[in-house]
Design a protein around this motif. Structure first.
Motif, mmCIF file in Angstrom:
data_model
loop_
_atom_site.group_PDB
_atom_site.id
_atom_site.type_symbol
_atom_site.label_atom_id
_atom_site.label_comp_id
_atom_site.label_asym_id
_atom_site.label_seq_id
_atom_site.Cartn_x
_atom_site.Cartn_y
_atom_site.Cartn_z
ATOM 1 N N GLU A 95 38.952 60.838 50.865
ATOM 2 C CA GLU A 95 39.319 60.529 52.243
ATOM 3 C C GLU A 95 39.882 59.118 52.264
ATOM 4 N N VAL A 96 40.817 58.877 53.171
ATOM 5 C CA VAL A 96 41.412 57.551 53.293
ATOM 6 C C VAL A 96 41.287 57.061 54.731
ATOM 7 N N ARG A 98 44.617 46.879 54.501
ATOM 8 C CA ARG A 98 44.226 47.616 53.307
ATOM 9 C C ARG A 98 44.065 49.102 53.617
ATOM 10 N N ILE A 99 44.009 49.888 52.538
ATOM 11 C CA ILE A 99 43.702 51.311 52.636
ATOM 12 C C ILE A 99 42.375 51.510 51.918
ATOM 13 N N ALA A 100 41.416 52.091 52.609
ATOM 14 C CA ALA A 100 40.109 52.364 52.022
ATOM 15 C C ALA A 100 40.082 53.813 51.545
ATOM 16 N N VAL A 101 39.386 54.041 50.426
ATOM 17 C CA VAL A 101 39.288 55.368 49.827
ATOM 18 C C VAL A 101 37.813 55.642 49.544
ATOM 19 N N ARG A 102 37.369 56.870 49.846
ATOM 20 C CA ARG A 102 35.993 57.249 49.536
ATOM 21 C C ARG A 102 35.938 58.708 49.102
ATOM 22 N N ASP A 103 34.856 59.074 48.464
ATOM 23 C CA ASP A 103 34.614 60.445 48.011
ATOM 24 C C ASP A 103 34.098 61.249 49.201
ATOM 25 N N SER A 104 34.758 62.359 49.513
ATOM 26 C CA SER A 104 34.337 63.149 50.670
ATOM 27 C C SER A 104 32.977 63.810 50.458
ATOM 28 N N LYS A 105 32.554 63.977 49.205
ATOM 29 C CA LYS A 105 31.249 64.579 48.934
ATOM 30 C C LYS A 105 30.112 63.566 49.097
ATOM 31 N N ALA A 106 30.446 62.276 49.084
ATOM 32 C CA ALA A 106 29.425 61.227 49.203
ATOM 33 C C ALA A 106 29.955 60.108 50.095
ATOM 34 N N ASP A 119 28.717 58.186 52.290
ATOM 35 C CA ASP A 119 27.890 57.006 52.541
ATOM 36 C C ASP A 119 27.819 56.063 51.340
ATOM 37 N N ARG A 120 28.411 56.476 50.239
ATOM 38 C CA ARG A 120 28.399 55.622 49.049
ATOM 39 C C ARG A 120 29.547 54.627 49.126
ATOM 40 N N ALA A 121 29.791 53.926 48.061
ATOM 41 C CA ALA A 121 30.787 52.852 48.028
ATOM 42 C C ALA A 121 32.203 53.358 48.297
ATOM 43 N N THR A 122 33.028 52.486 48.833
ATOM 44 C CA THR A 122 34.442 52.766 49.043
ATOM 45 C C THR A 122 35.258 51.772 48.230
ATOM 46 N N LEU A 123 36.486 52.136 47.977
ATOM 47 C CA LEU A 123 37.442 51.235 47.342
ATOM 48 C C LEU A 123 38.478 50.867 48.384
ATOM 49 N N ALA A 124 38.993 49.651 48.331
ATOM 50 C CA ALA A 124 40.033 49.229 49.268
ATOM 51 C C ALA A 124 41.182 48.616 48.480
ATOM 52 N N PHE A 125 42.394 49.017 48.833
ATOM 53 C CA PHE A 125 43.600 48.568 48.148
ATOM 54 C C PHE A 125 44.555 47.940 49.157
ATOM 55 N N PRO A 126 45.351 46.963 48.739
ATOM 56 C CA PRO A 126 46.394 46.464 49.643
ATOM 57 C C PRO A 126 47.293 47.635 50.050
ATOM 58 N N ALA A 127 47.662 47.684 51.308
ATOM 59 C CA ALA A 127 48.442 48.820 51.826
ATOM 60 C C ALA A 127 49.730 49.047 51.042
ATOM 61 N N ALA A 128 50.442 47.984 50.696
ATOM 62 C CA ALA A 128 51.705 48.133 49.963
ATOM 63 C C ALA A 128 51.472 48.737 48.581
#
Length: 63
Positions: free
Chosen positions: A23-24, A30-38, A40-49
């Protein structure tokens, strides 16, 4: 204060409940990314570009 994220899932998420993907969420710069199965766990964030270039490279590789 931070605003809550609106998480989006691809329409290509697969069968069942469609939770076998990432999921994004669009943050301010930034764009945040996480696992849809978890979610509530950690997310990753990347510069939008950078994330945009990553998606473009994936689309190009798929052709």
């Amino acid at each position: 204060m931070t605003r809550p994220c609106t998480w989006r899932k691809s329409s290509f998420s697969g069968g069942g409940e469609g939770n076998a993907c990432l999921e994004v969420a669009h943050l301010d710069t930034r764009i945040a990314v996480r696992d849809s199965k978890a979610p509530d766990r950690a997310t990753l964030a990347f510069p939008a570009a950078s994330f945009t270039r990553f998606l473009e490279a994936l689309k190009e590789a798929d052709r």
